[in-house]
Design a protein around this motif. Sequence first.
Motif, short mmCIF file in Angstrom:
data_model
loop_
_atom_site.label_atom_id
_atom_site.label_comp_id
_atom_site.label_asym_id
_atom_site.label_seq_id
_atom_site.Cartn_x
_atom_site.Cartn_y
_atom_site.Cartn_z
N GLN A 261 46.94 34.79 50.78
CA GLN A 261 47.41 34.80 49.39
C GLN A 261 46.29 34.38 48.44
N VAL A 262 45.53 33.35 48.83
CA VAL A 262 44.42 32.90 48.00
C VAL A 262 43.36 33.99 47.89
N ASP A 263 43.03 34.64 49.01
CA ASP A 263 42.04 35.72 48.98
C ASP A 263 42.49 36.84 48.03
N GLU A 264 43.77 37.17 48.09
CA GLU A 264 44.30 38.23 47.21
C GLU A 264 44.26 37.79 45.74
N LEU A 265 44.57 36.52 45.49
CA LEU A 265 44.50 36.02 44.12
C LEU A 265 43.08 36.05 43.59
N HIS A 266 42.12 35.75 44.45
CA HIS A 266 40.71 35.81 44.03
C HIS A 266 40.30 37.24 43.68
N GLN A 267 40.79 38.20 44.46
CA GLN A 267 40.50 39.61 44.16
C GLN A 267 41.09 39.99 42.81
N VAL A 268 42.35 39.59 42.60
CA VAL A 268 43.02 39.89 41.33
C VAL A 268 42.28 39.23 40.17
N TYR A 269 41.81 38.01 40.39
CA TYR A 269 41.13 37.26 39.34
C TYR A 269 39.86 37.97 38.90
N VAL A 270 39.06 38.42 39.87
CA VAL A 270 37.82 39.12 39.54
C VAL A 270 38.13 40.43 38.83
N THR A 271 39.15 41.14 39.27
CA THR A 271 39.55 42.39 38.61
C THR A 271 39.97 42.14 37.17
N ASP A 272 40.76 41.07 36.96
CA ASP A 272 41.22 40.75 35.61
C ASP A 272 40.06 40.32 34.71
N LEU A 273 39.10 39.59 35.28
CA LEU A 273 37.92 39.22 34.51
C LEU A 273 37.14 40.46 34.09
N ALA A 274 37.00 41.42 35.01
CA ALA A 274 36.29 42.66 34.68
C ALA A 274 37.02 43.43 33.59
N ASP A 275 38.35 43.50 33.69
CA ASP A 275 39.13 44.19 32.65
C ASP A 275 38.93 43.53 31.29
#
Length: 410
Positions: A261-275
């Motif tokens: 879950q943490v790994d997935e949240l980190h992926q989402v976080y980087v994607t949201d930062l890029a957006d």
Amino acid sequence: MYAVIDTETTGLSPGHRHRVIEIAVVLLDAHGRFEQEWVTLLNPQRDLGPQHIHGILTADVLAAPQFEDVAARLGELLAGRMVVGHNVEFDLGFLRAEFARLGVTVPLITERSMCTMALAGYLYPRAKRTLGACCSAAGIPLEGWHSALADTRATAQLFSHYLRAFPSPPPWQWAYEEIRGLRWPALPGAHGVPTVRPVHASGRHGWMSRLVDQLPRVPDPPQADSYLAVLDMILADRDINQAEADQLVHVATDLGLTRSQVDELHQVYVTDLADALWSGGSITPEERHDLDRVAAMLGQRPVDVDDALLRASNGRYVVPARPGSTGFPPGSSLVFTGDMVEPREVWWDRAVVAGFVPQEAVRPDTTFVVAADVDSLSVKARAARSLGVPIIAVEDFTRMLPNTNQQKAG
């Protein structure tokens, strides 16, 4: 009826022996009207942790009371009131730990408190997560960021604003009635003298902090925003040191998040930062460098940032030139090094099908090396560096393969 709180702390996790170094309380009546406020610095009898975040200097706390000196006064302010905070579980966890050090258990119950971060998401589904973003959306000024009193005042105004969206009495009245009947233990420190922090230069840490305010909520799992709110806080200066990384693990554990879950949240976080970063229509080399640093701290790679920015820009982003970023032409020679999940023979066959020429050893005519770990110290990797042959990750090589092979590689 309400006690709005905020704390500044020496770290992220009370279970890591971190302490409260500043606490502020703003009392509100049943209609959200101001009654009184109280604030003090605290001497934690240890180092102050991330001073670049909270802005408190050692000289500021030398003469400040310890927690035990003000515990009774704090208990008087909180007893019989519903506690309110922004990501309130973070503050309550630290306060429970501070009282526990005095040998007492206090009725500070997360499920009987109010969180303005959660309320914002309930009232406004598109609301962002941070206190700054919520205050901005409500037209509430937030000055002296990461000062306990400034954040508490802003949270109090925000809660009063949200309170008007509910009938009187609000739907949580039953919880307040329960809280009002809970008994607090006898506490020491009724006459500790509060110490107010001096005014230091403060404020947000540049564009990354402003970017964090734009990040959307993550509804699943339920603890996601509580974890990401802590990540927002420590990434304000675009850095996560090793101590903070260790503490993040404790935060995730305390919240009941699994590693996946943490790994997935980190992926989402980087994607949201890029957006959020691309929302301005461009990205500077400095911003891309910082985004890569943040991604690396969260276990993501530059190619993951490439993909996120390409999606955010609908393909308009120009990927920076680096080894393998635009691929290698058919006929290029390559060498594999390191232990990969699948057998070396499988990768060798994929390379041949894609038109590459695998080699057993690195030679001057080798075009590139594919490594399980790009920082490898293997004989092949060292030979590649001495000859100036680029080394790329397996994941980067996978992206060069035909779609059928990419699927097999995944």
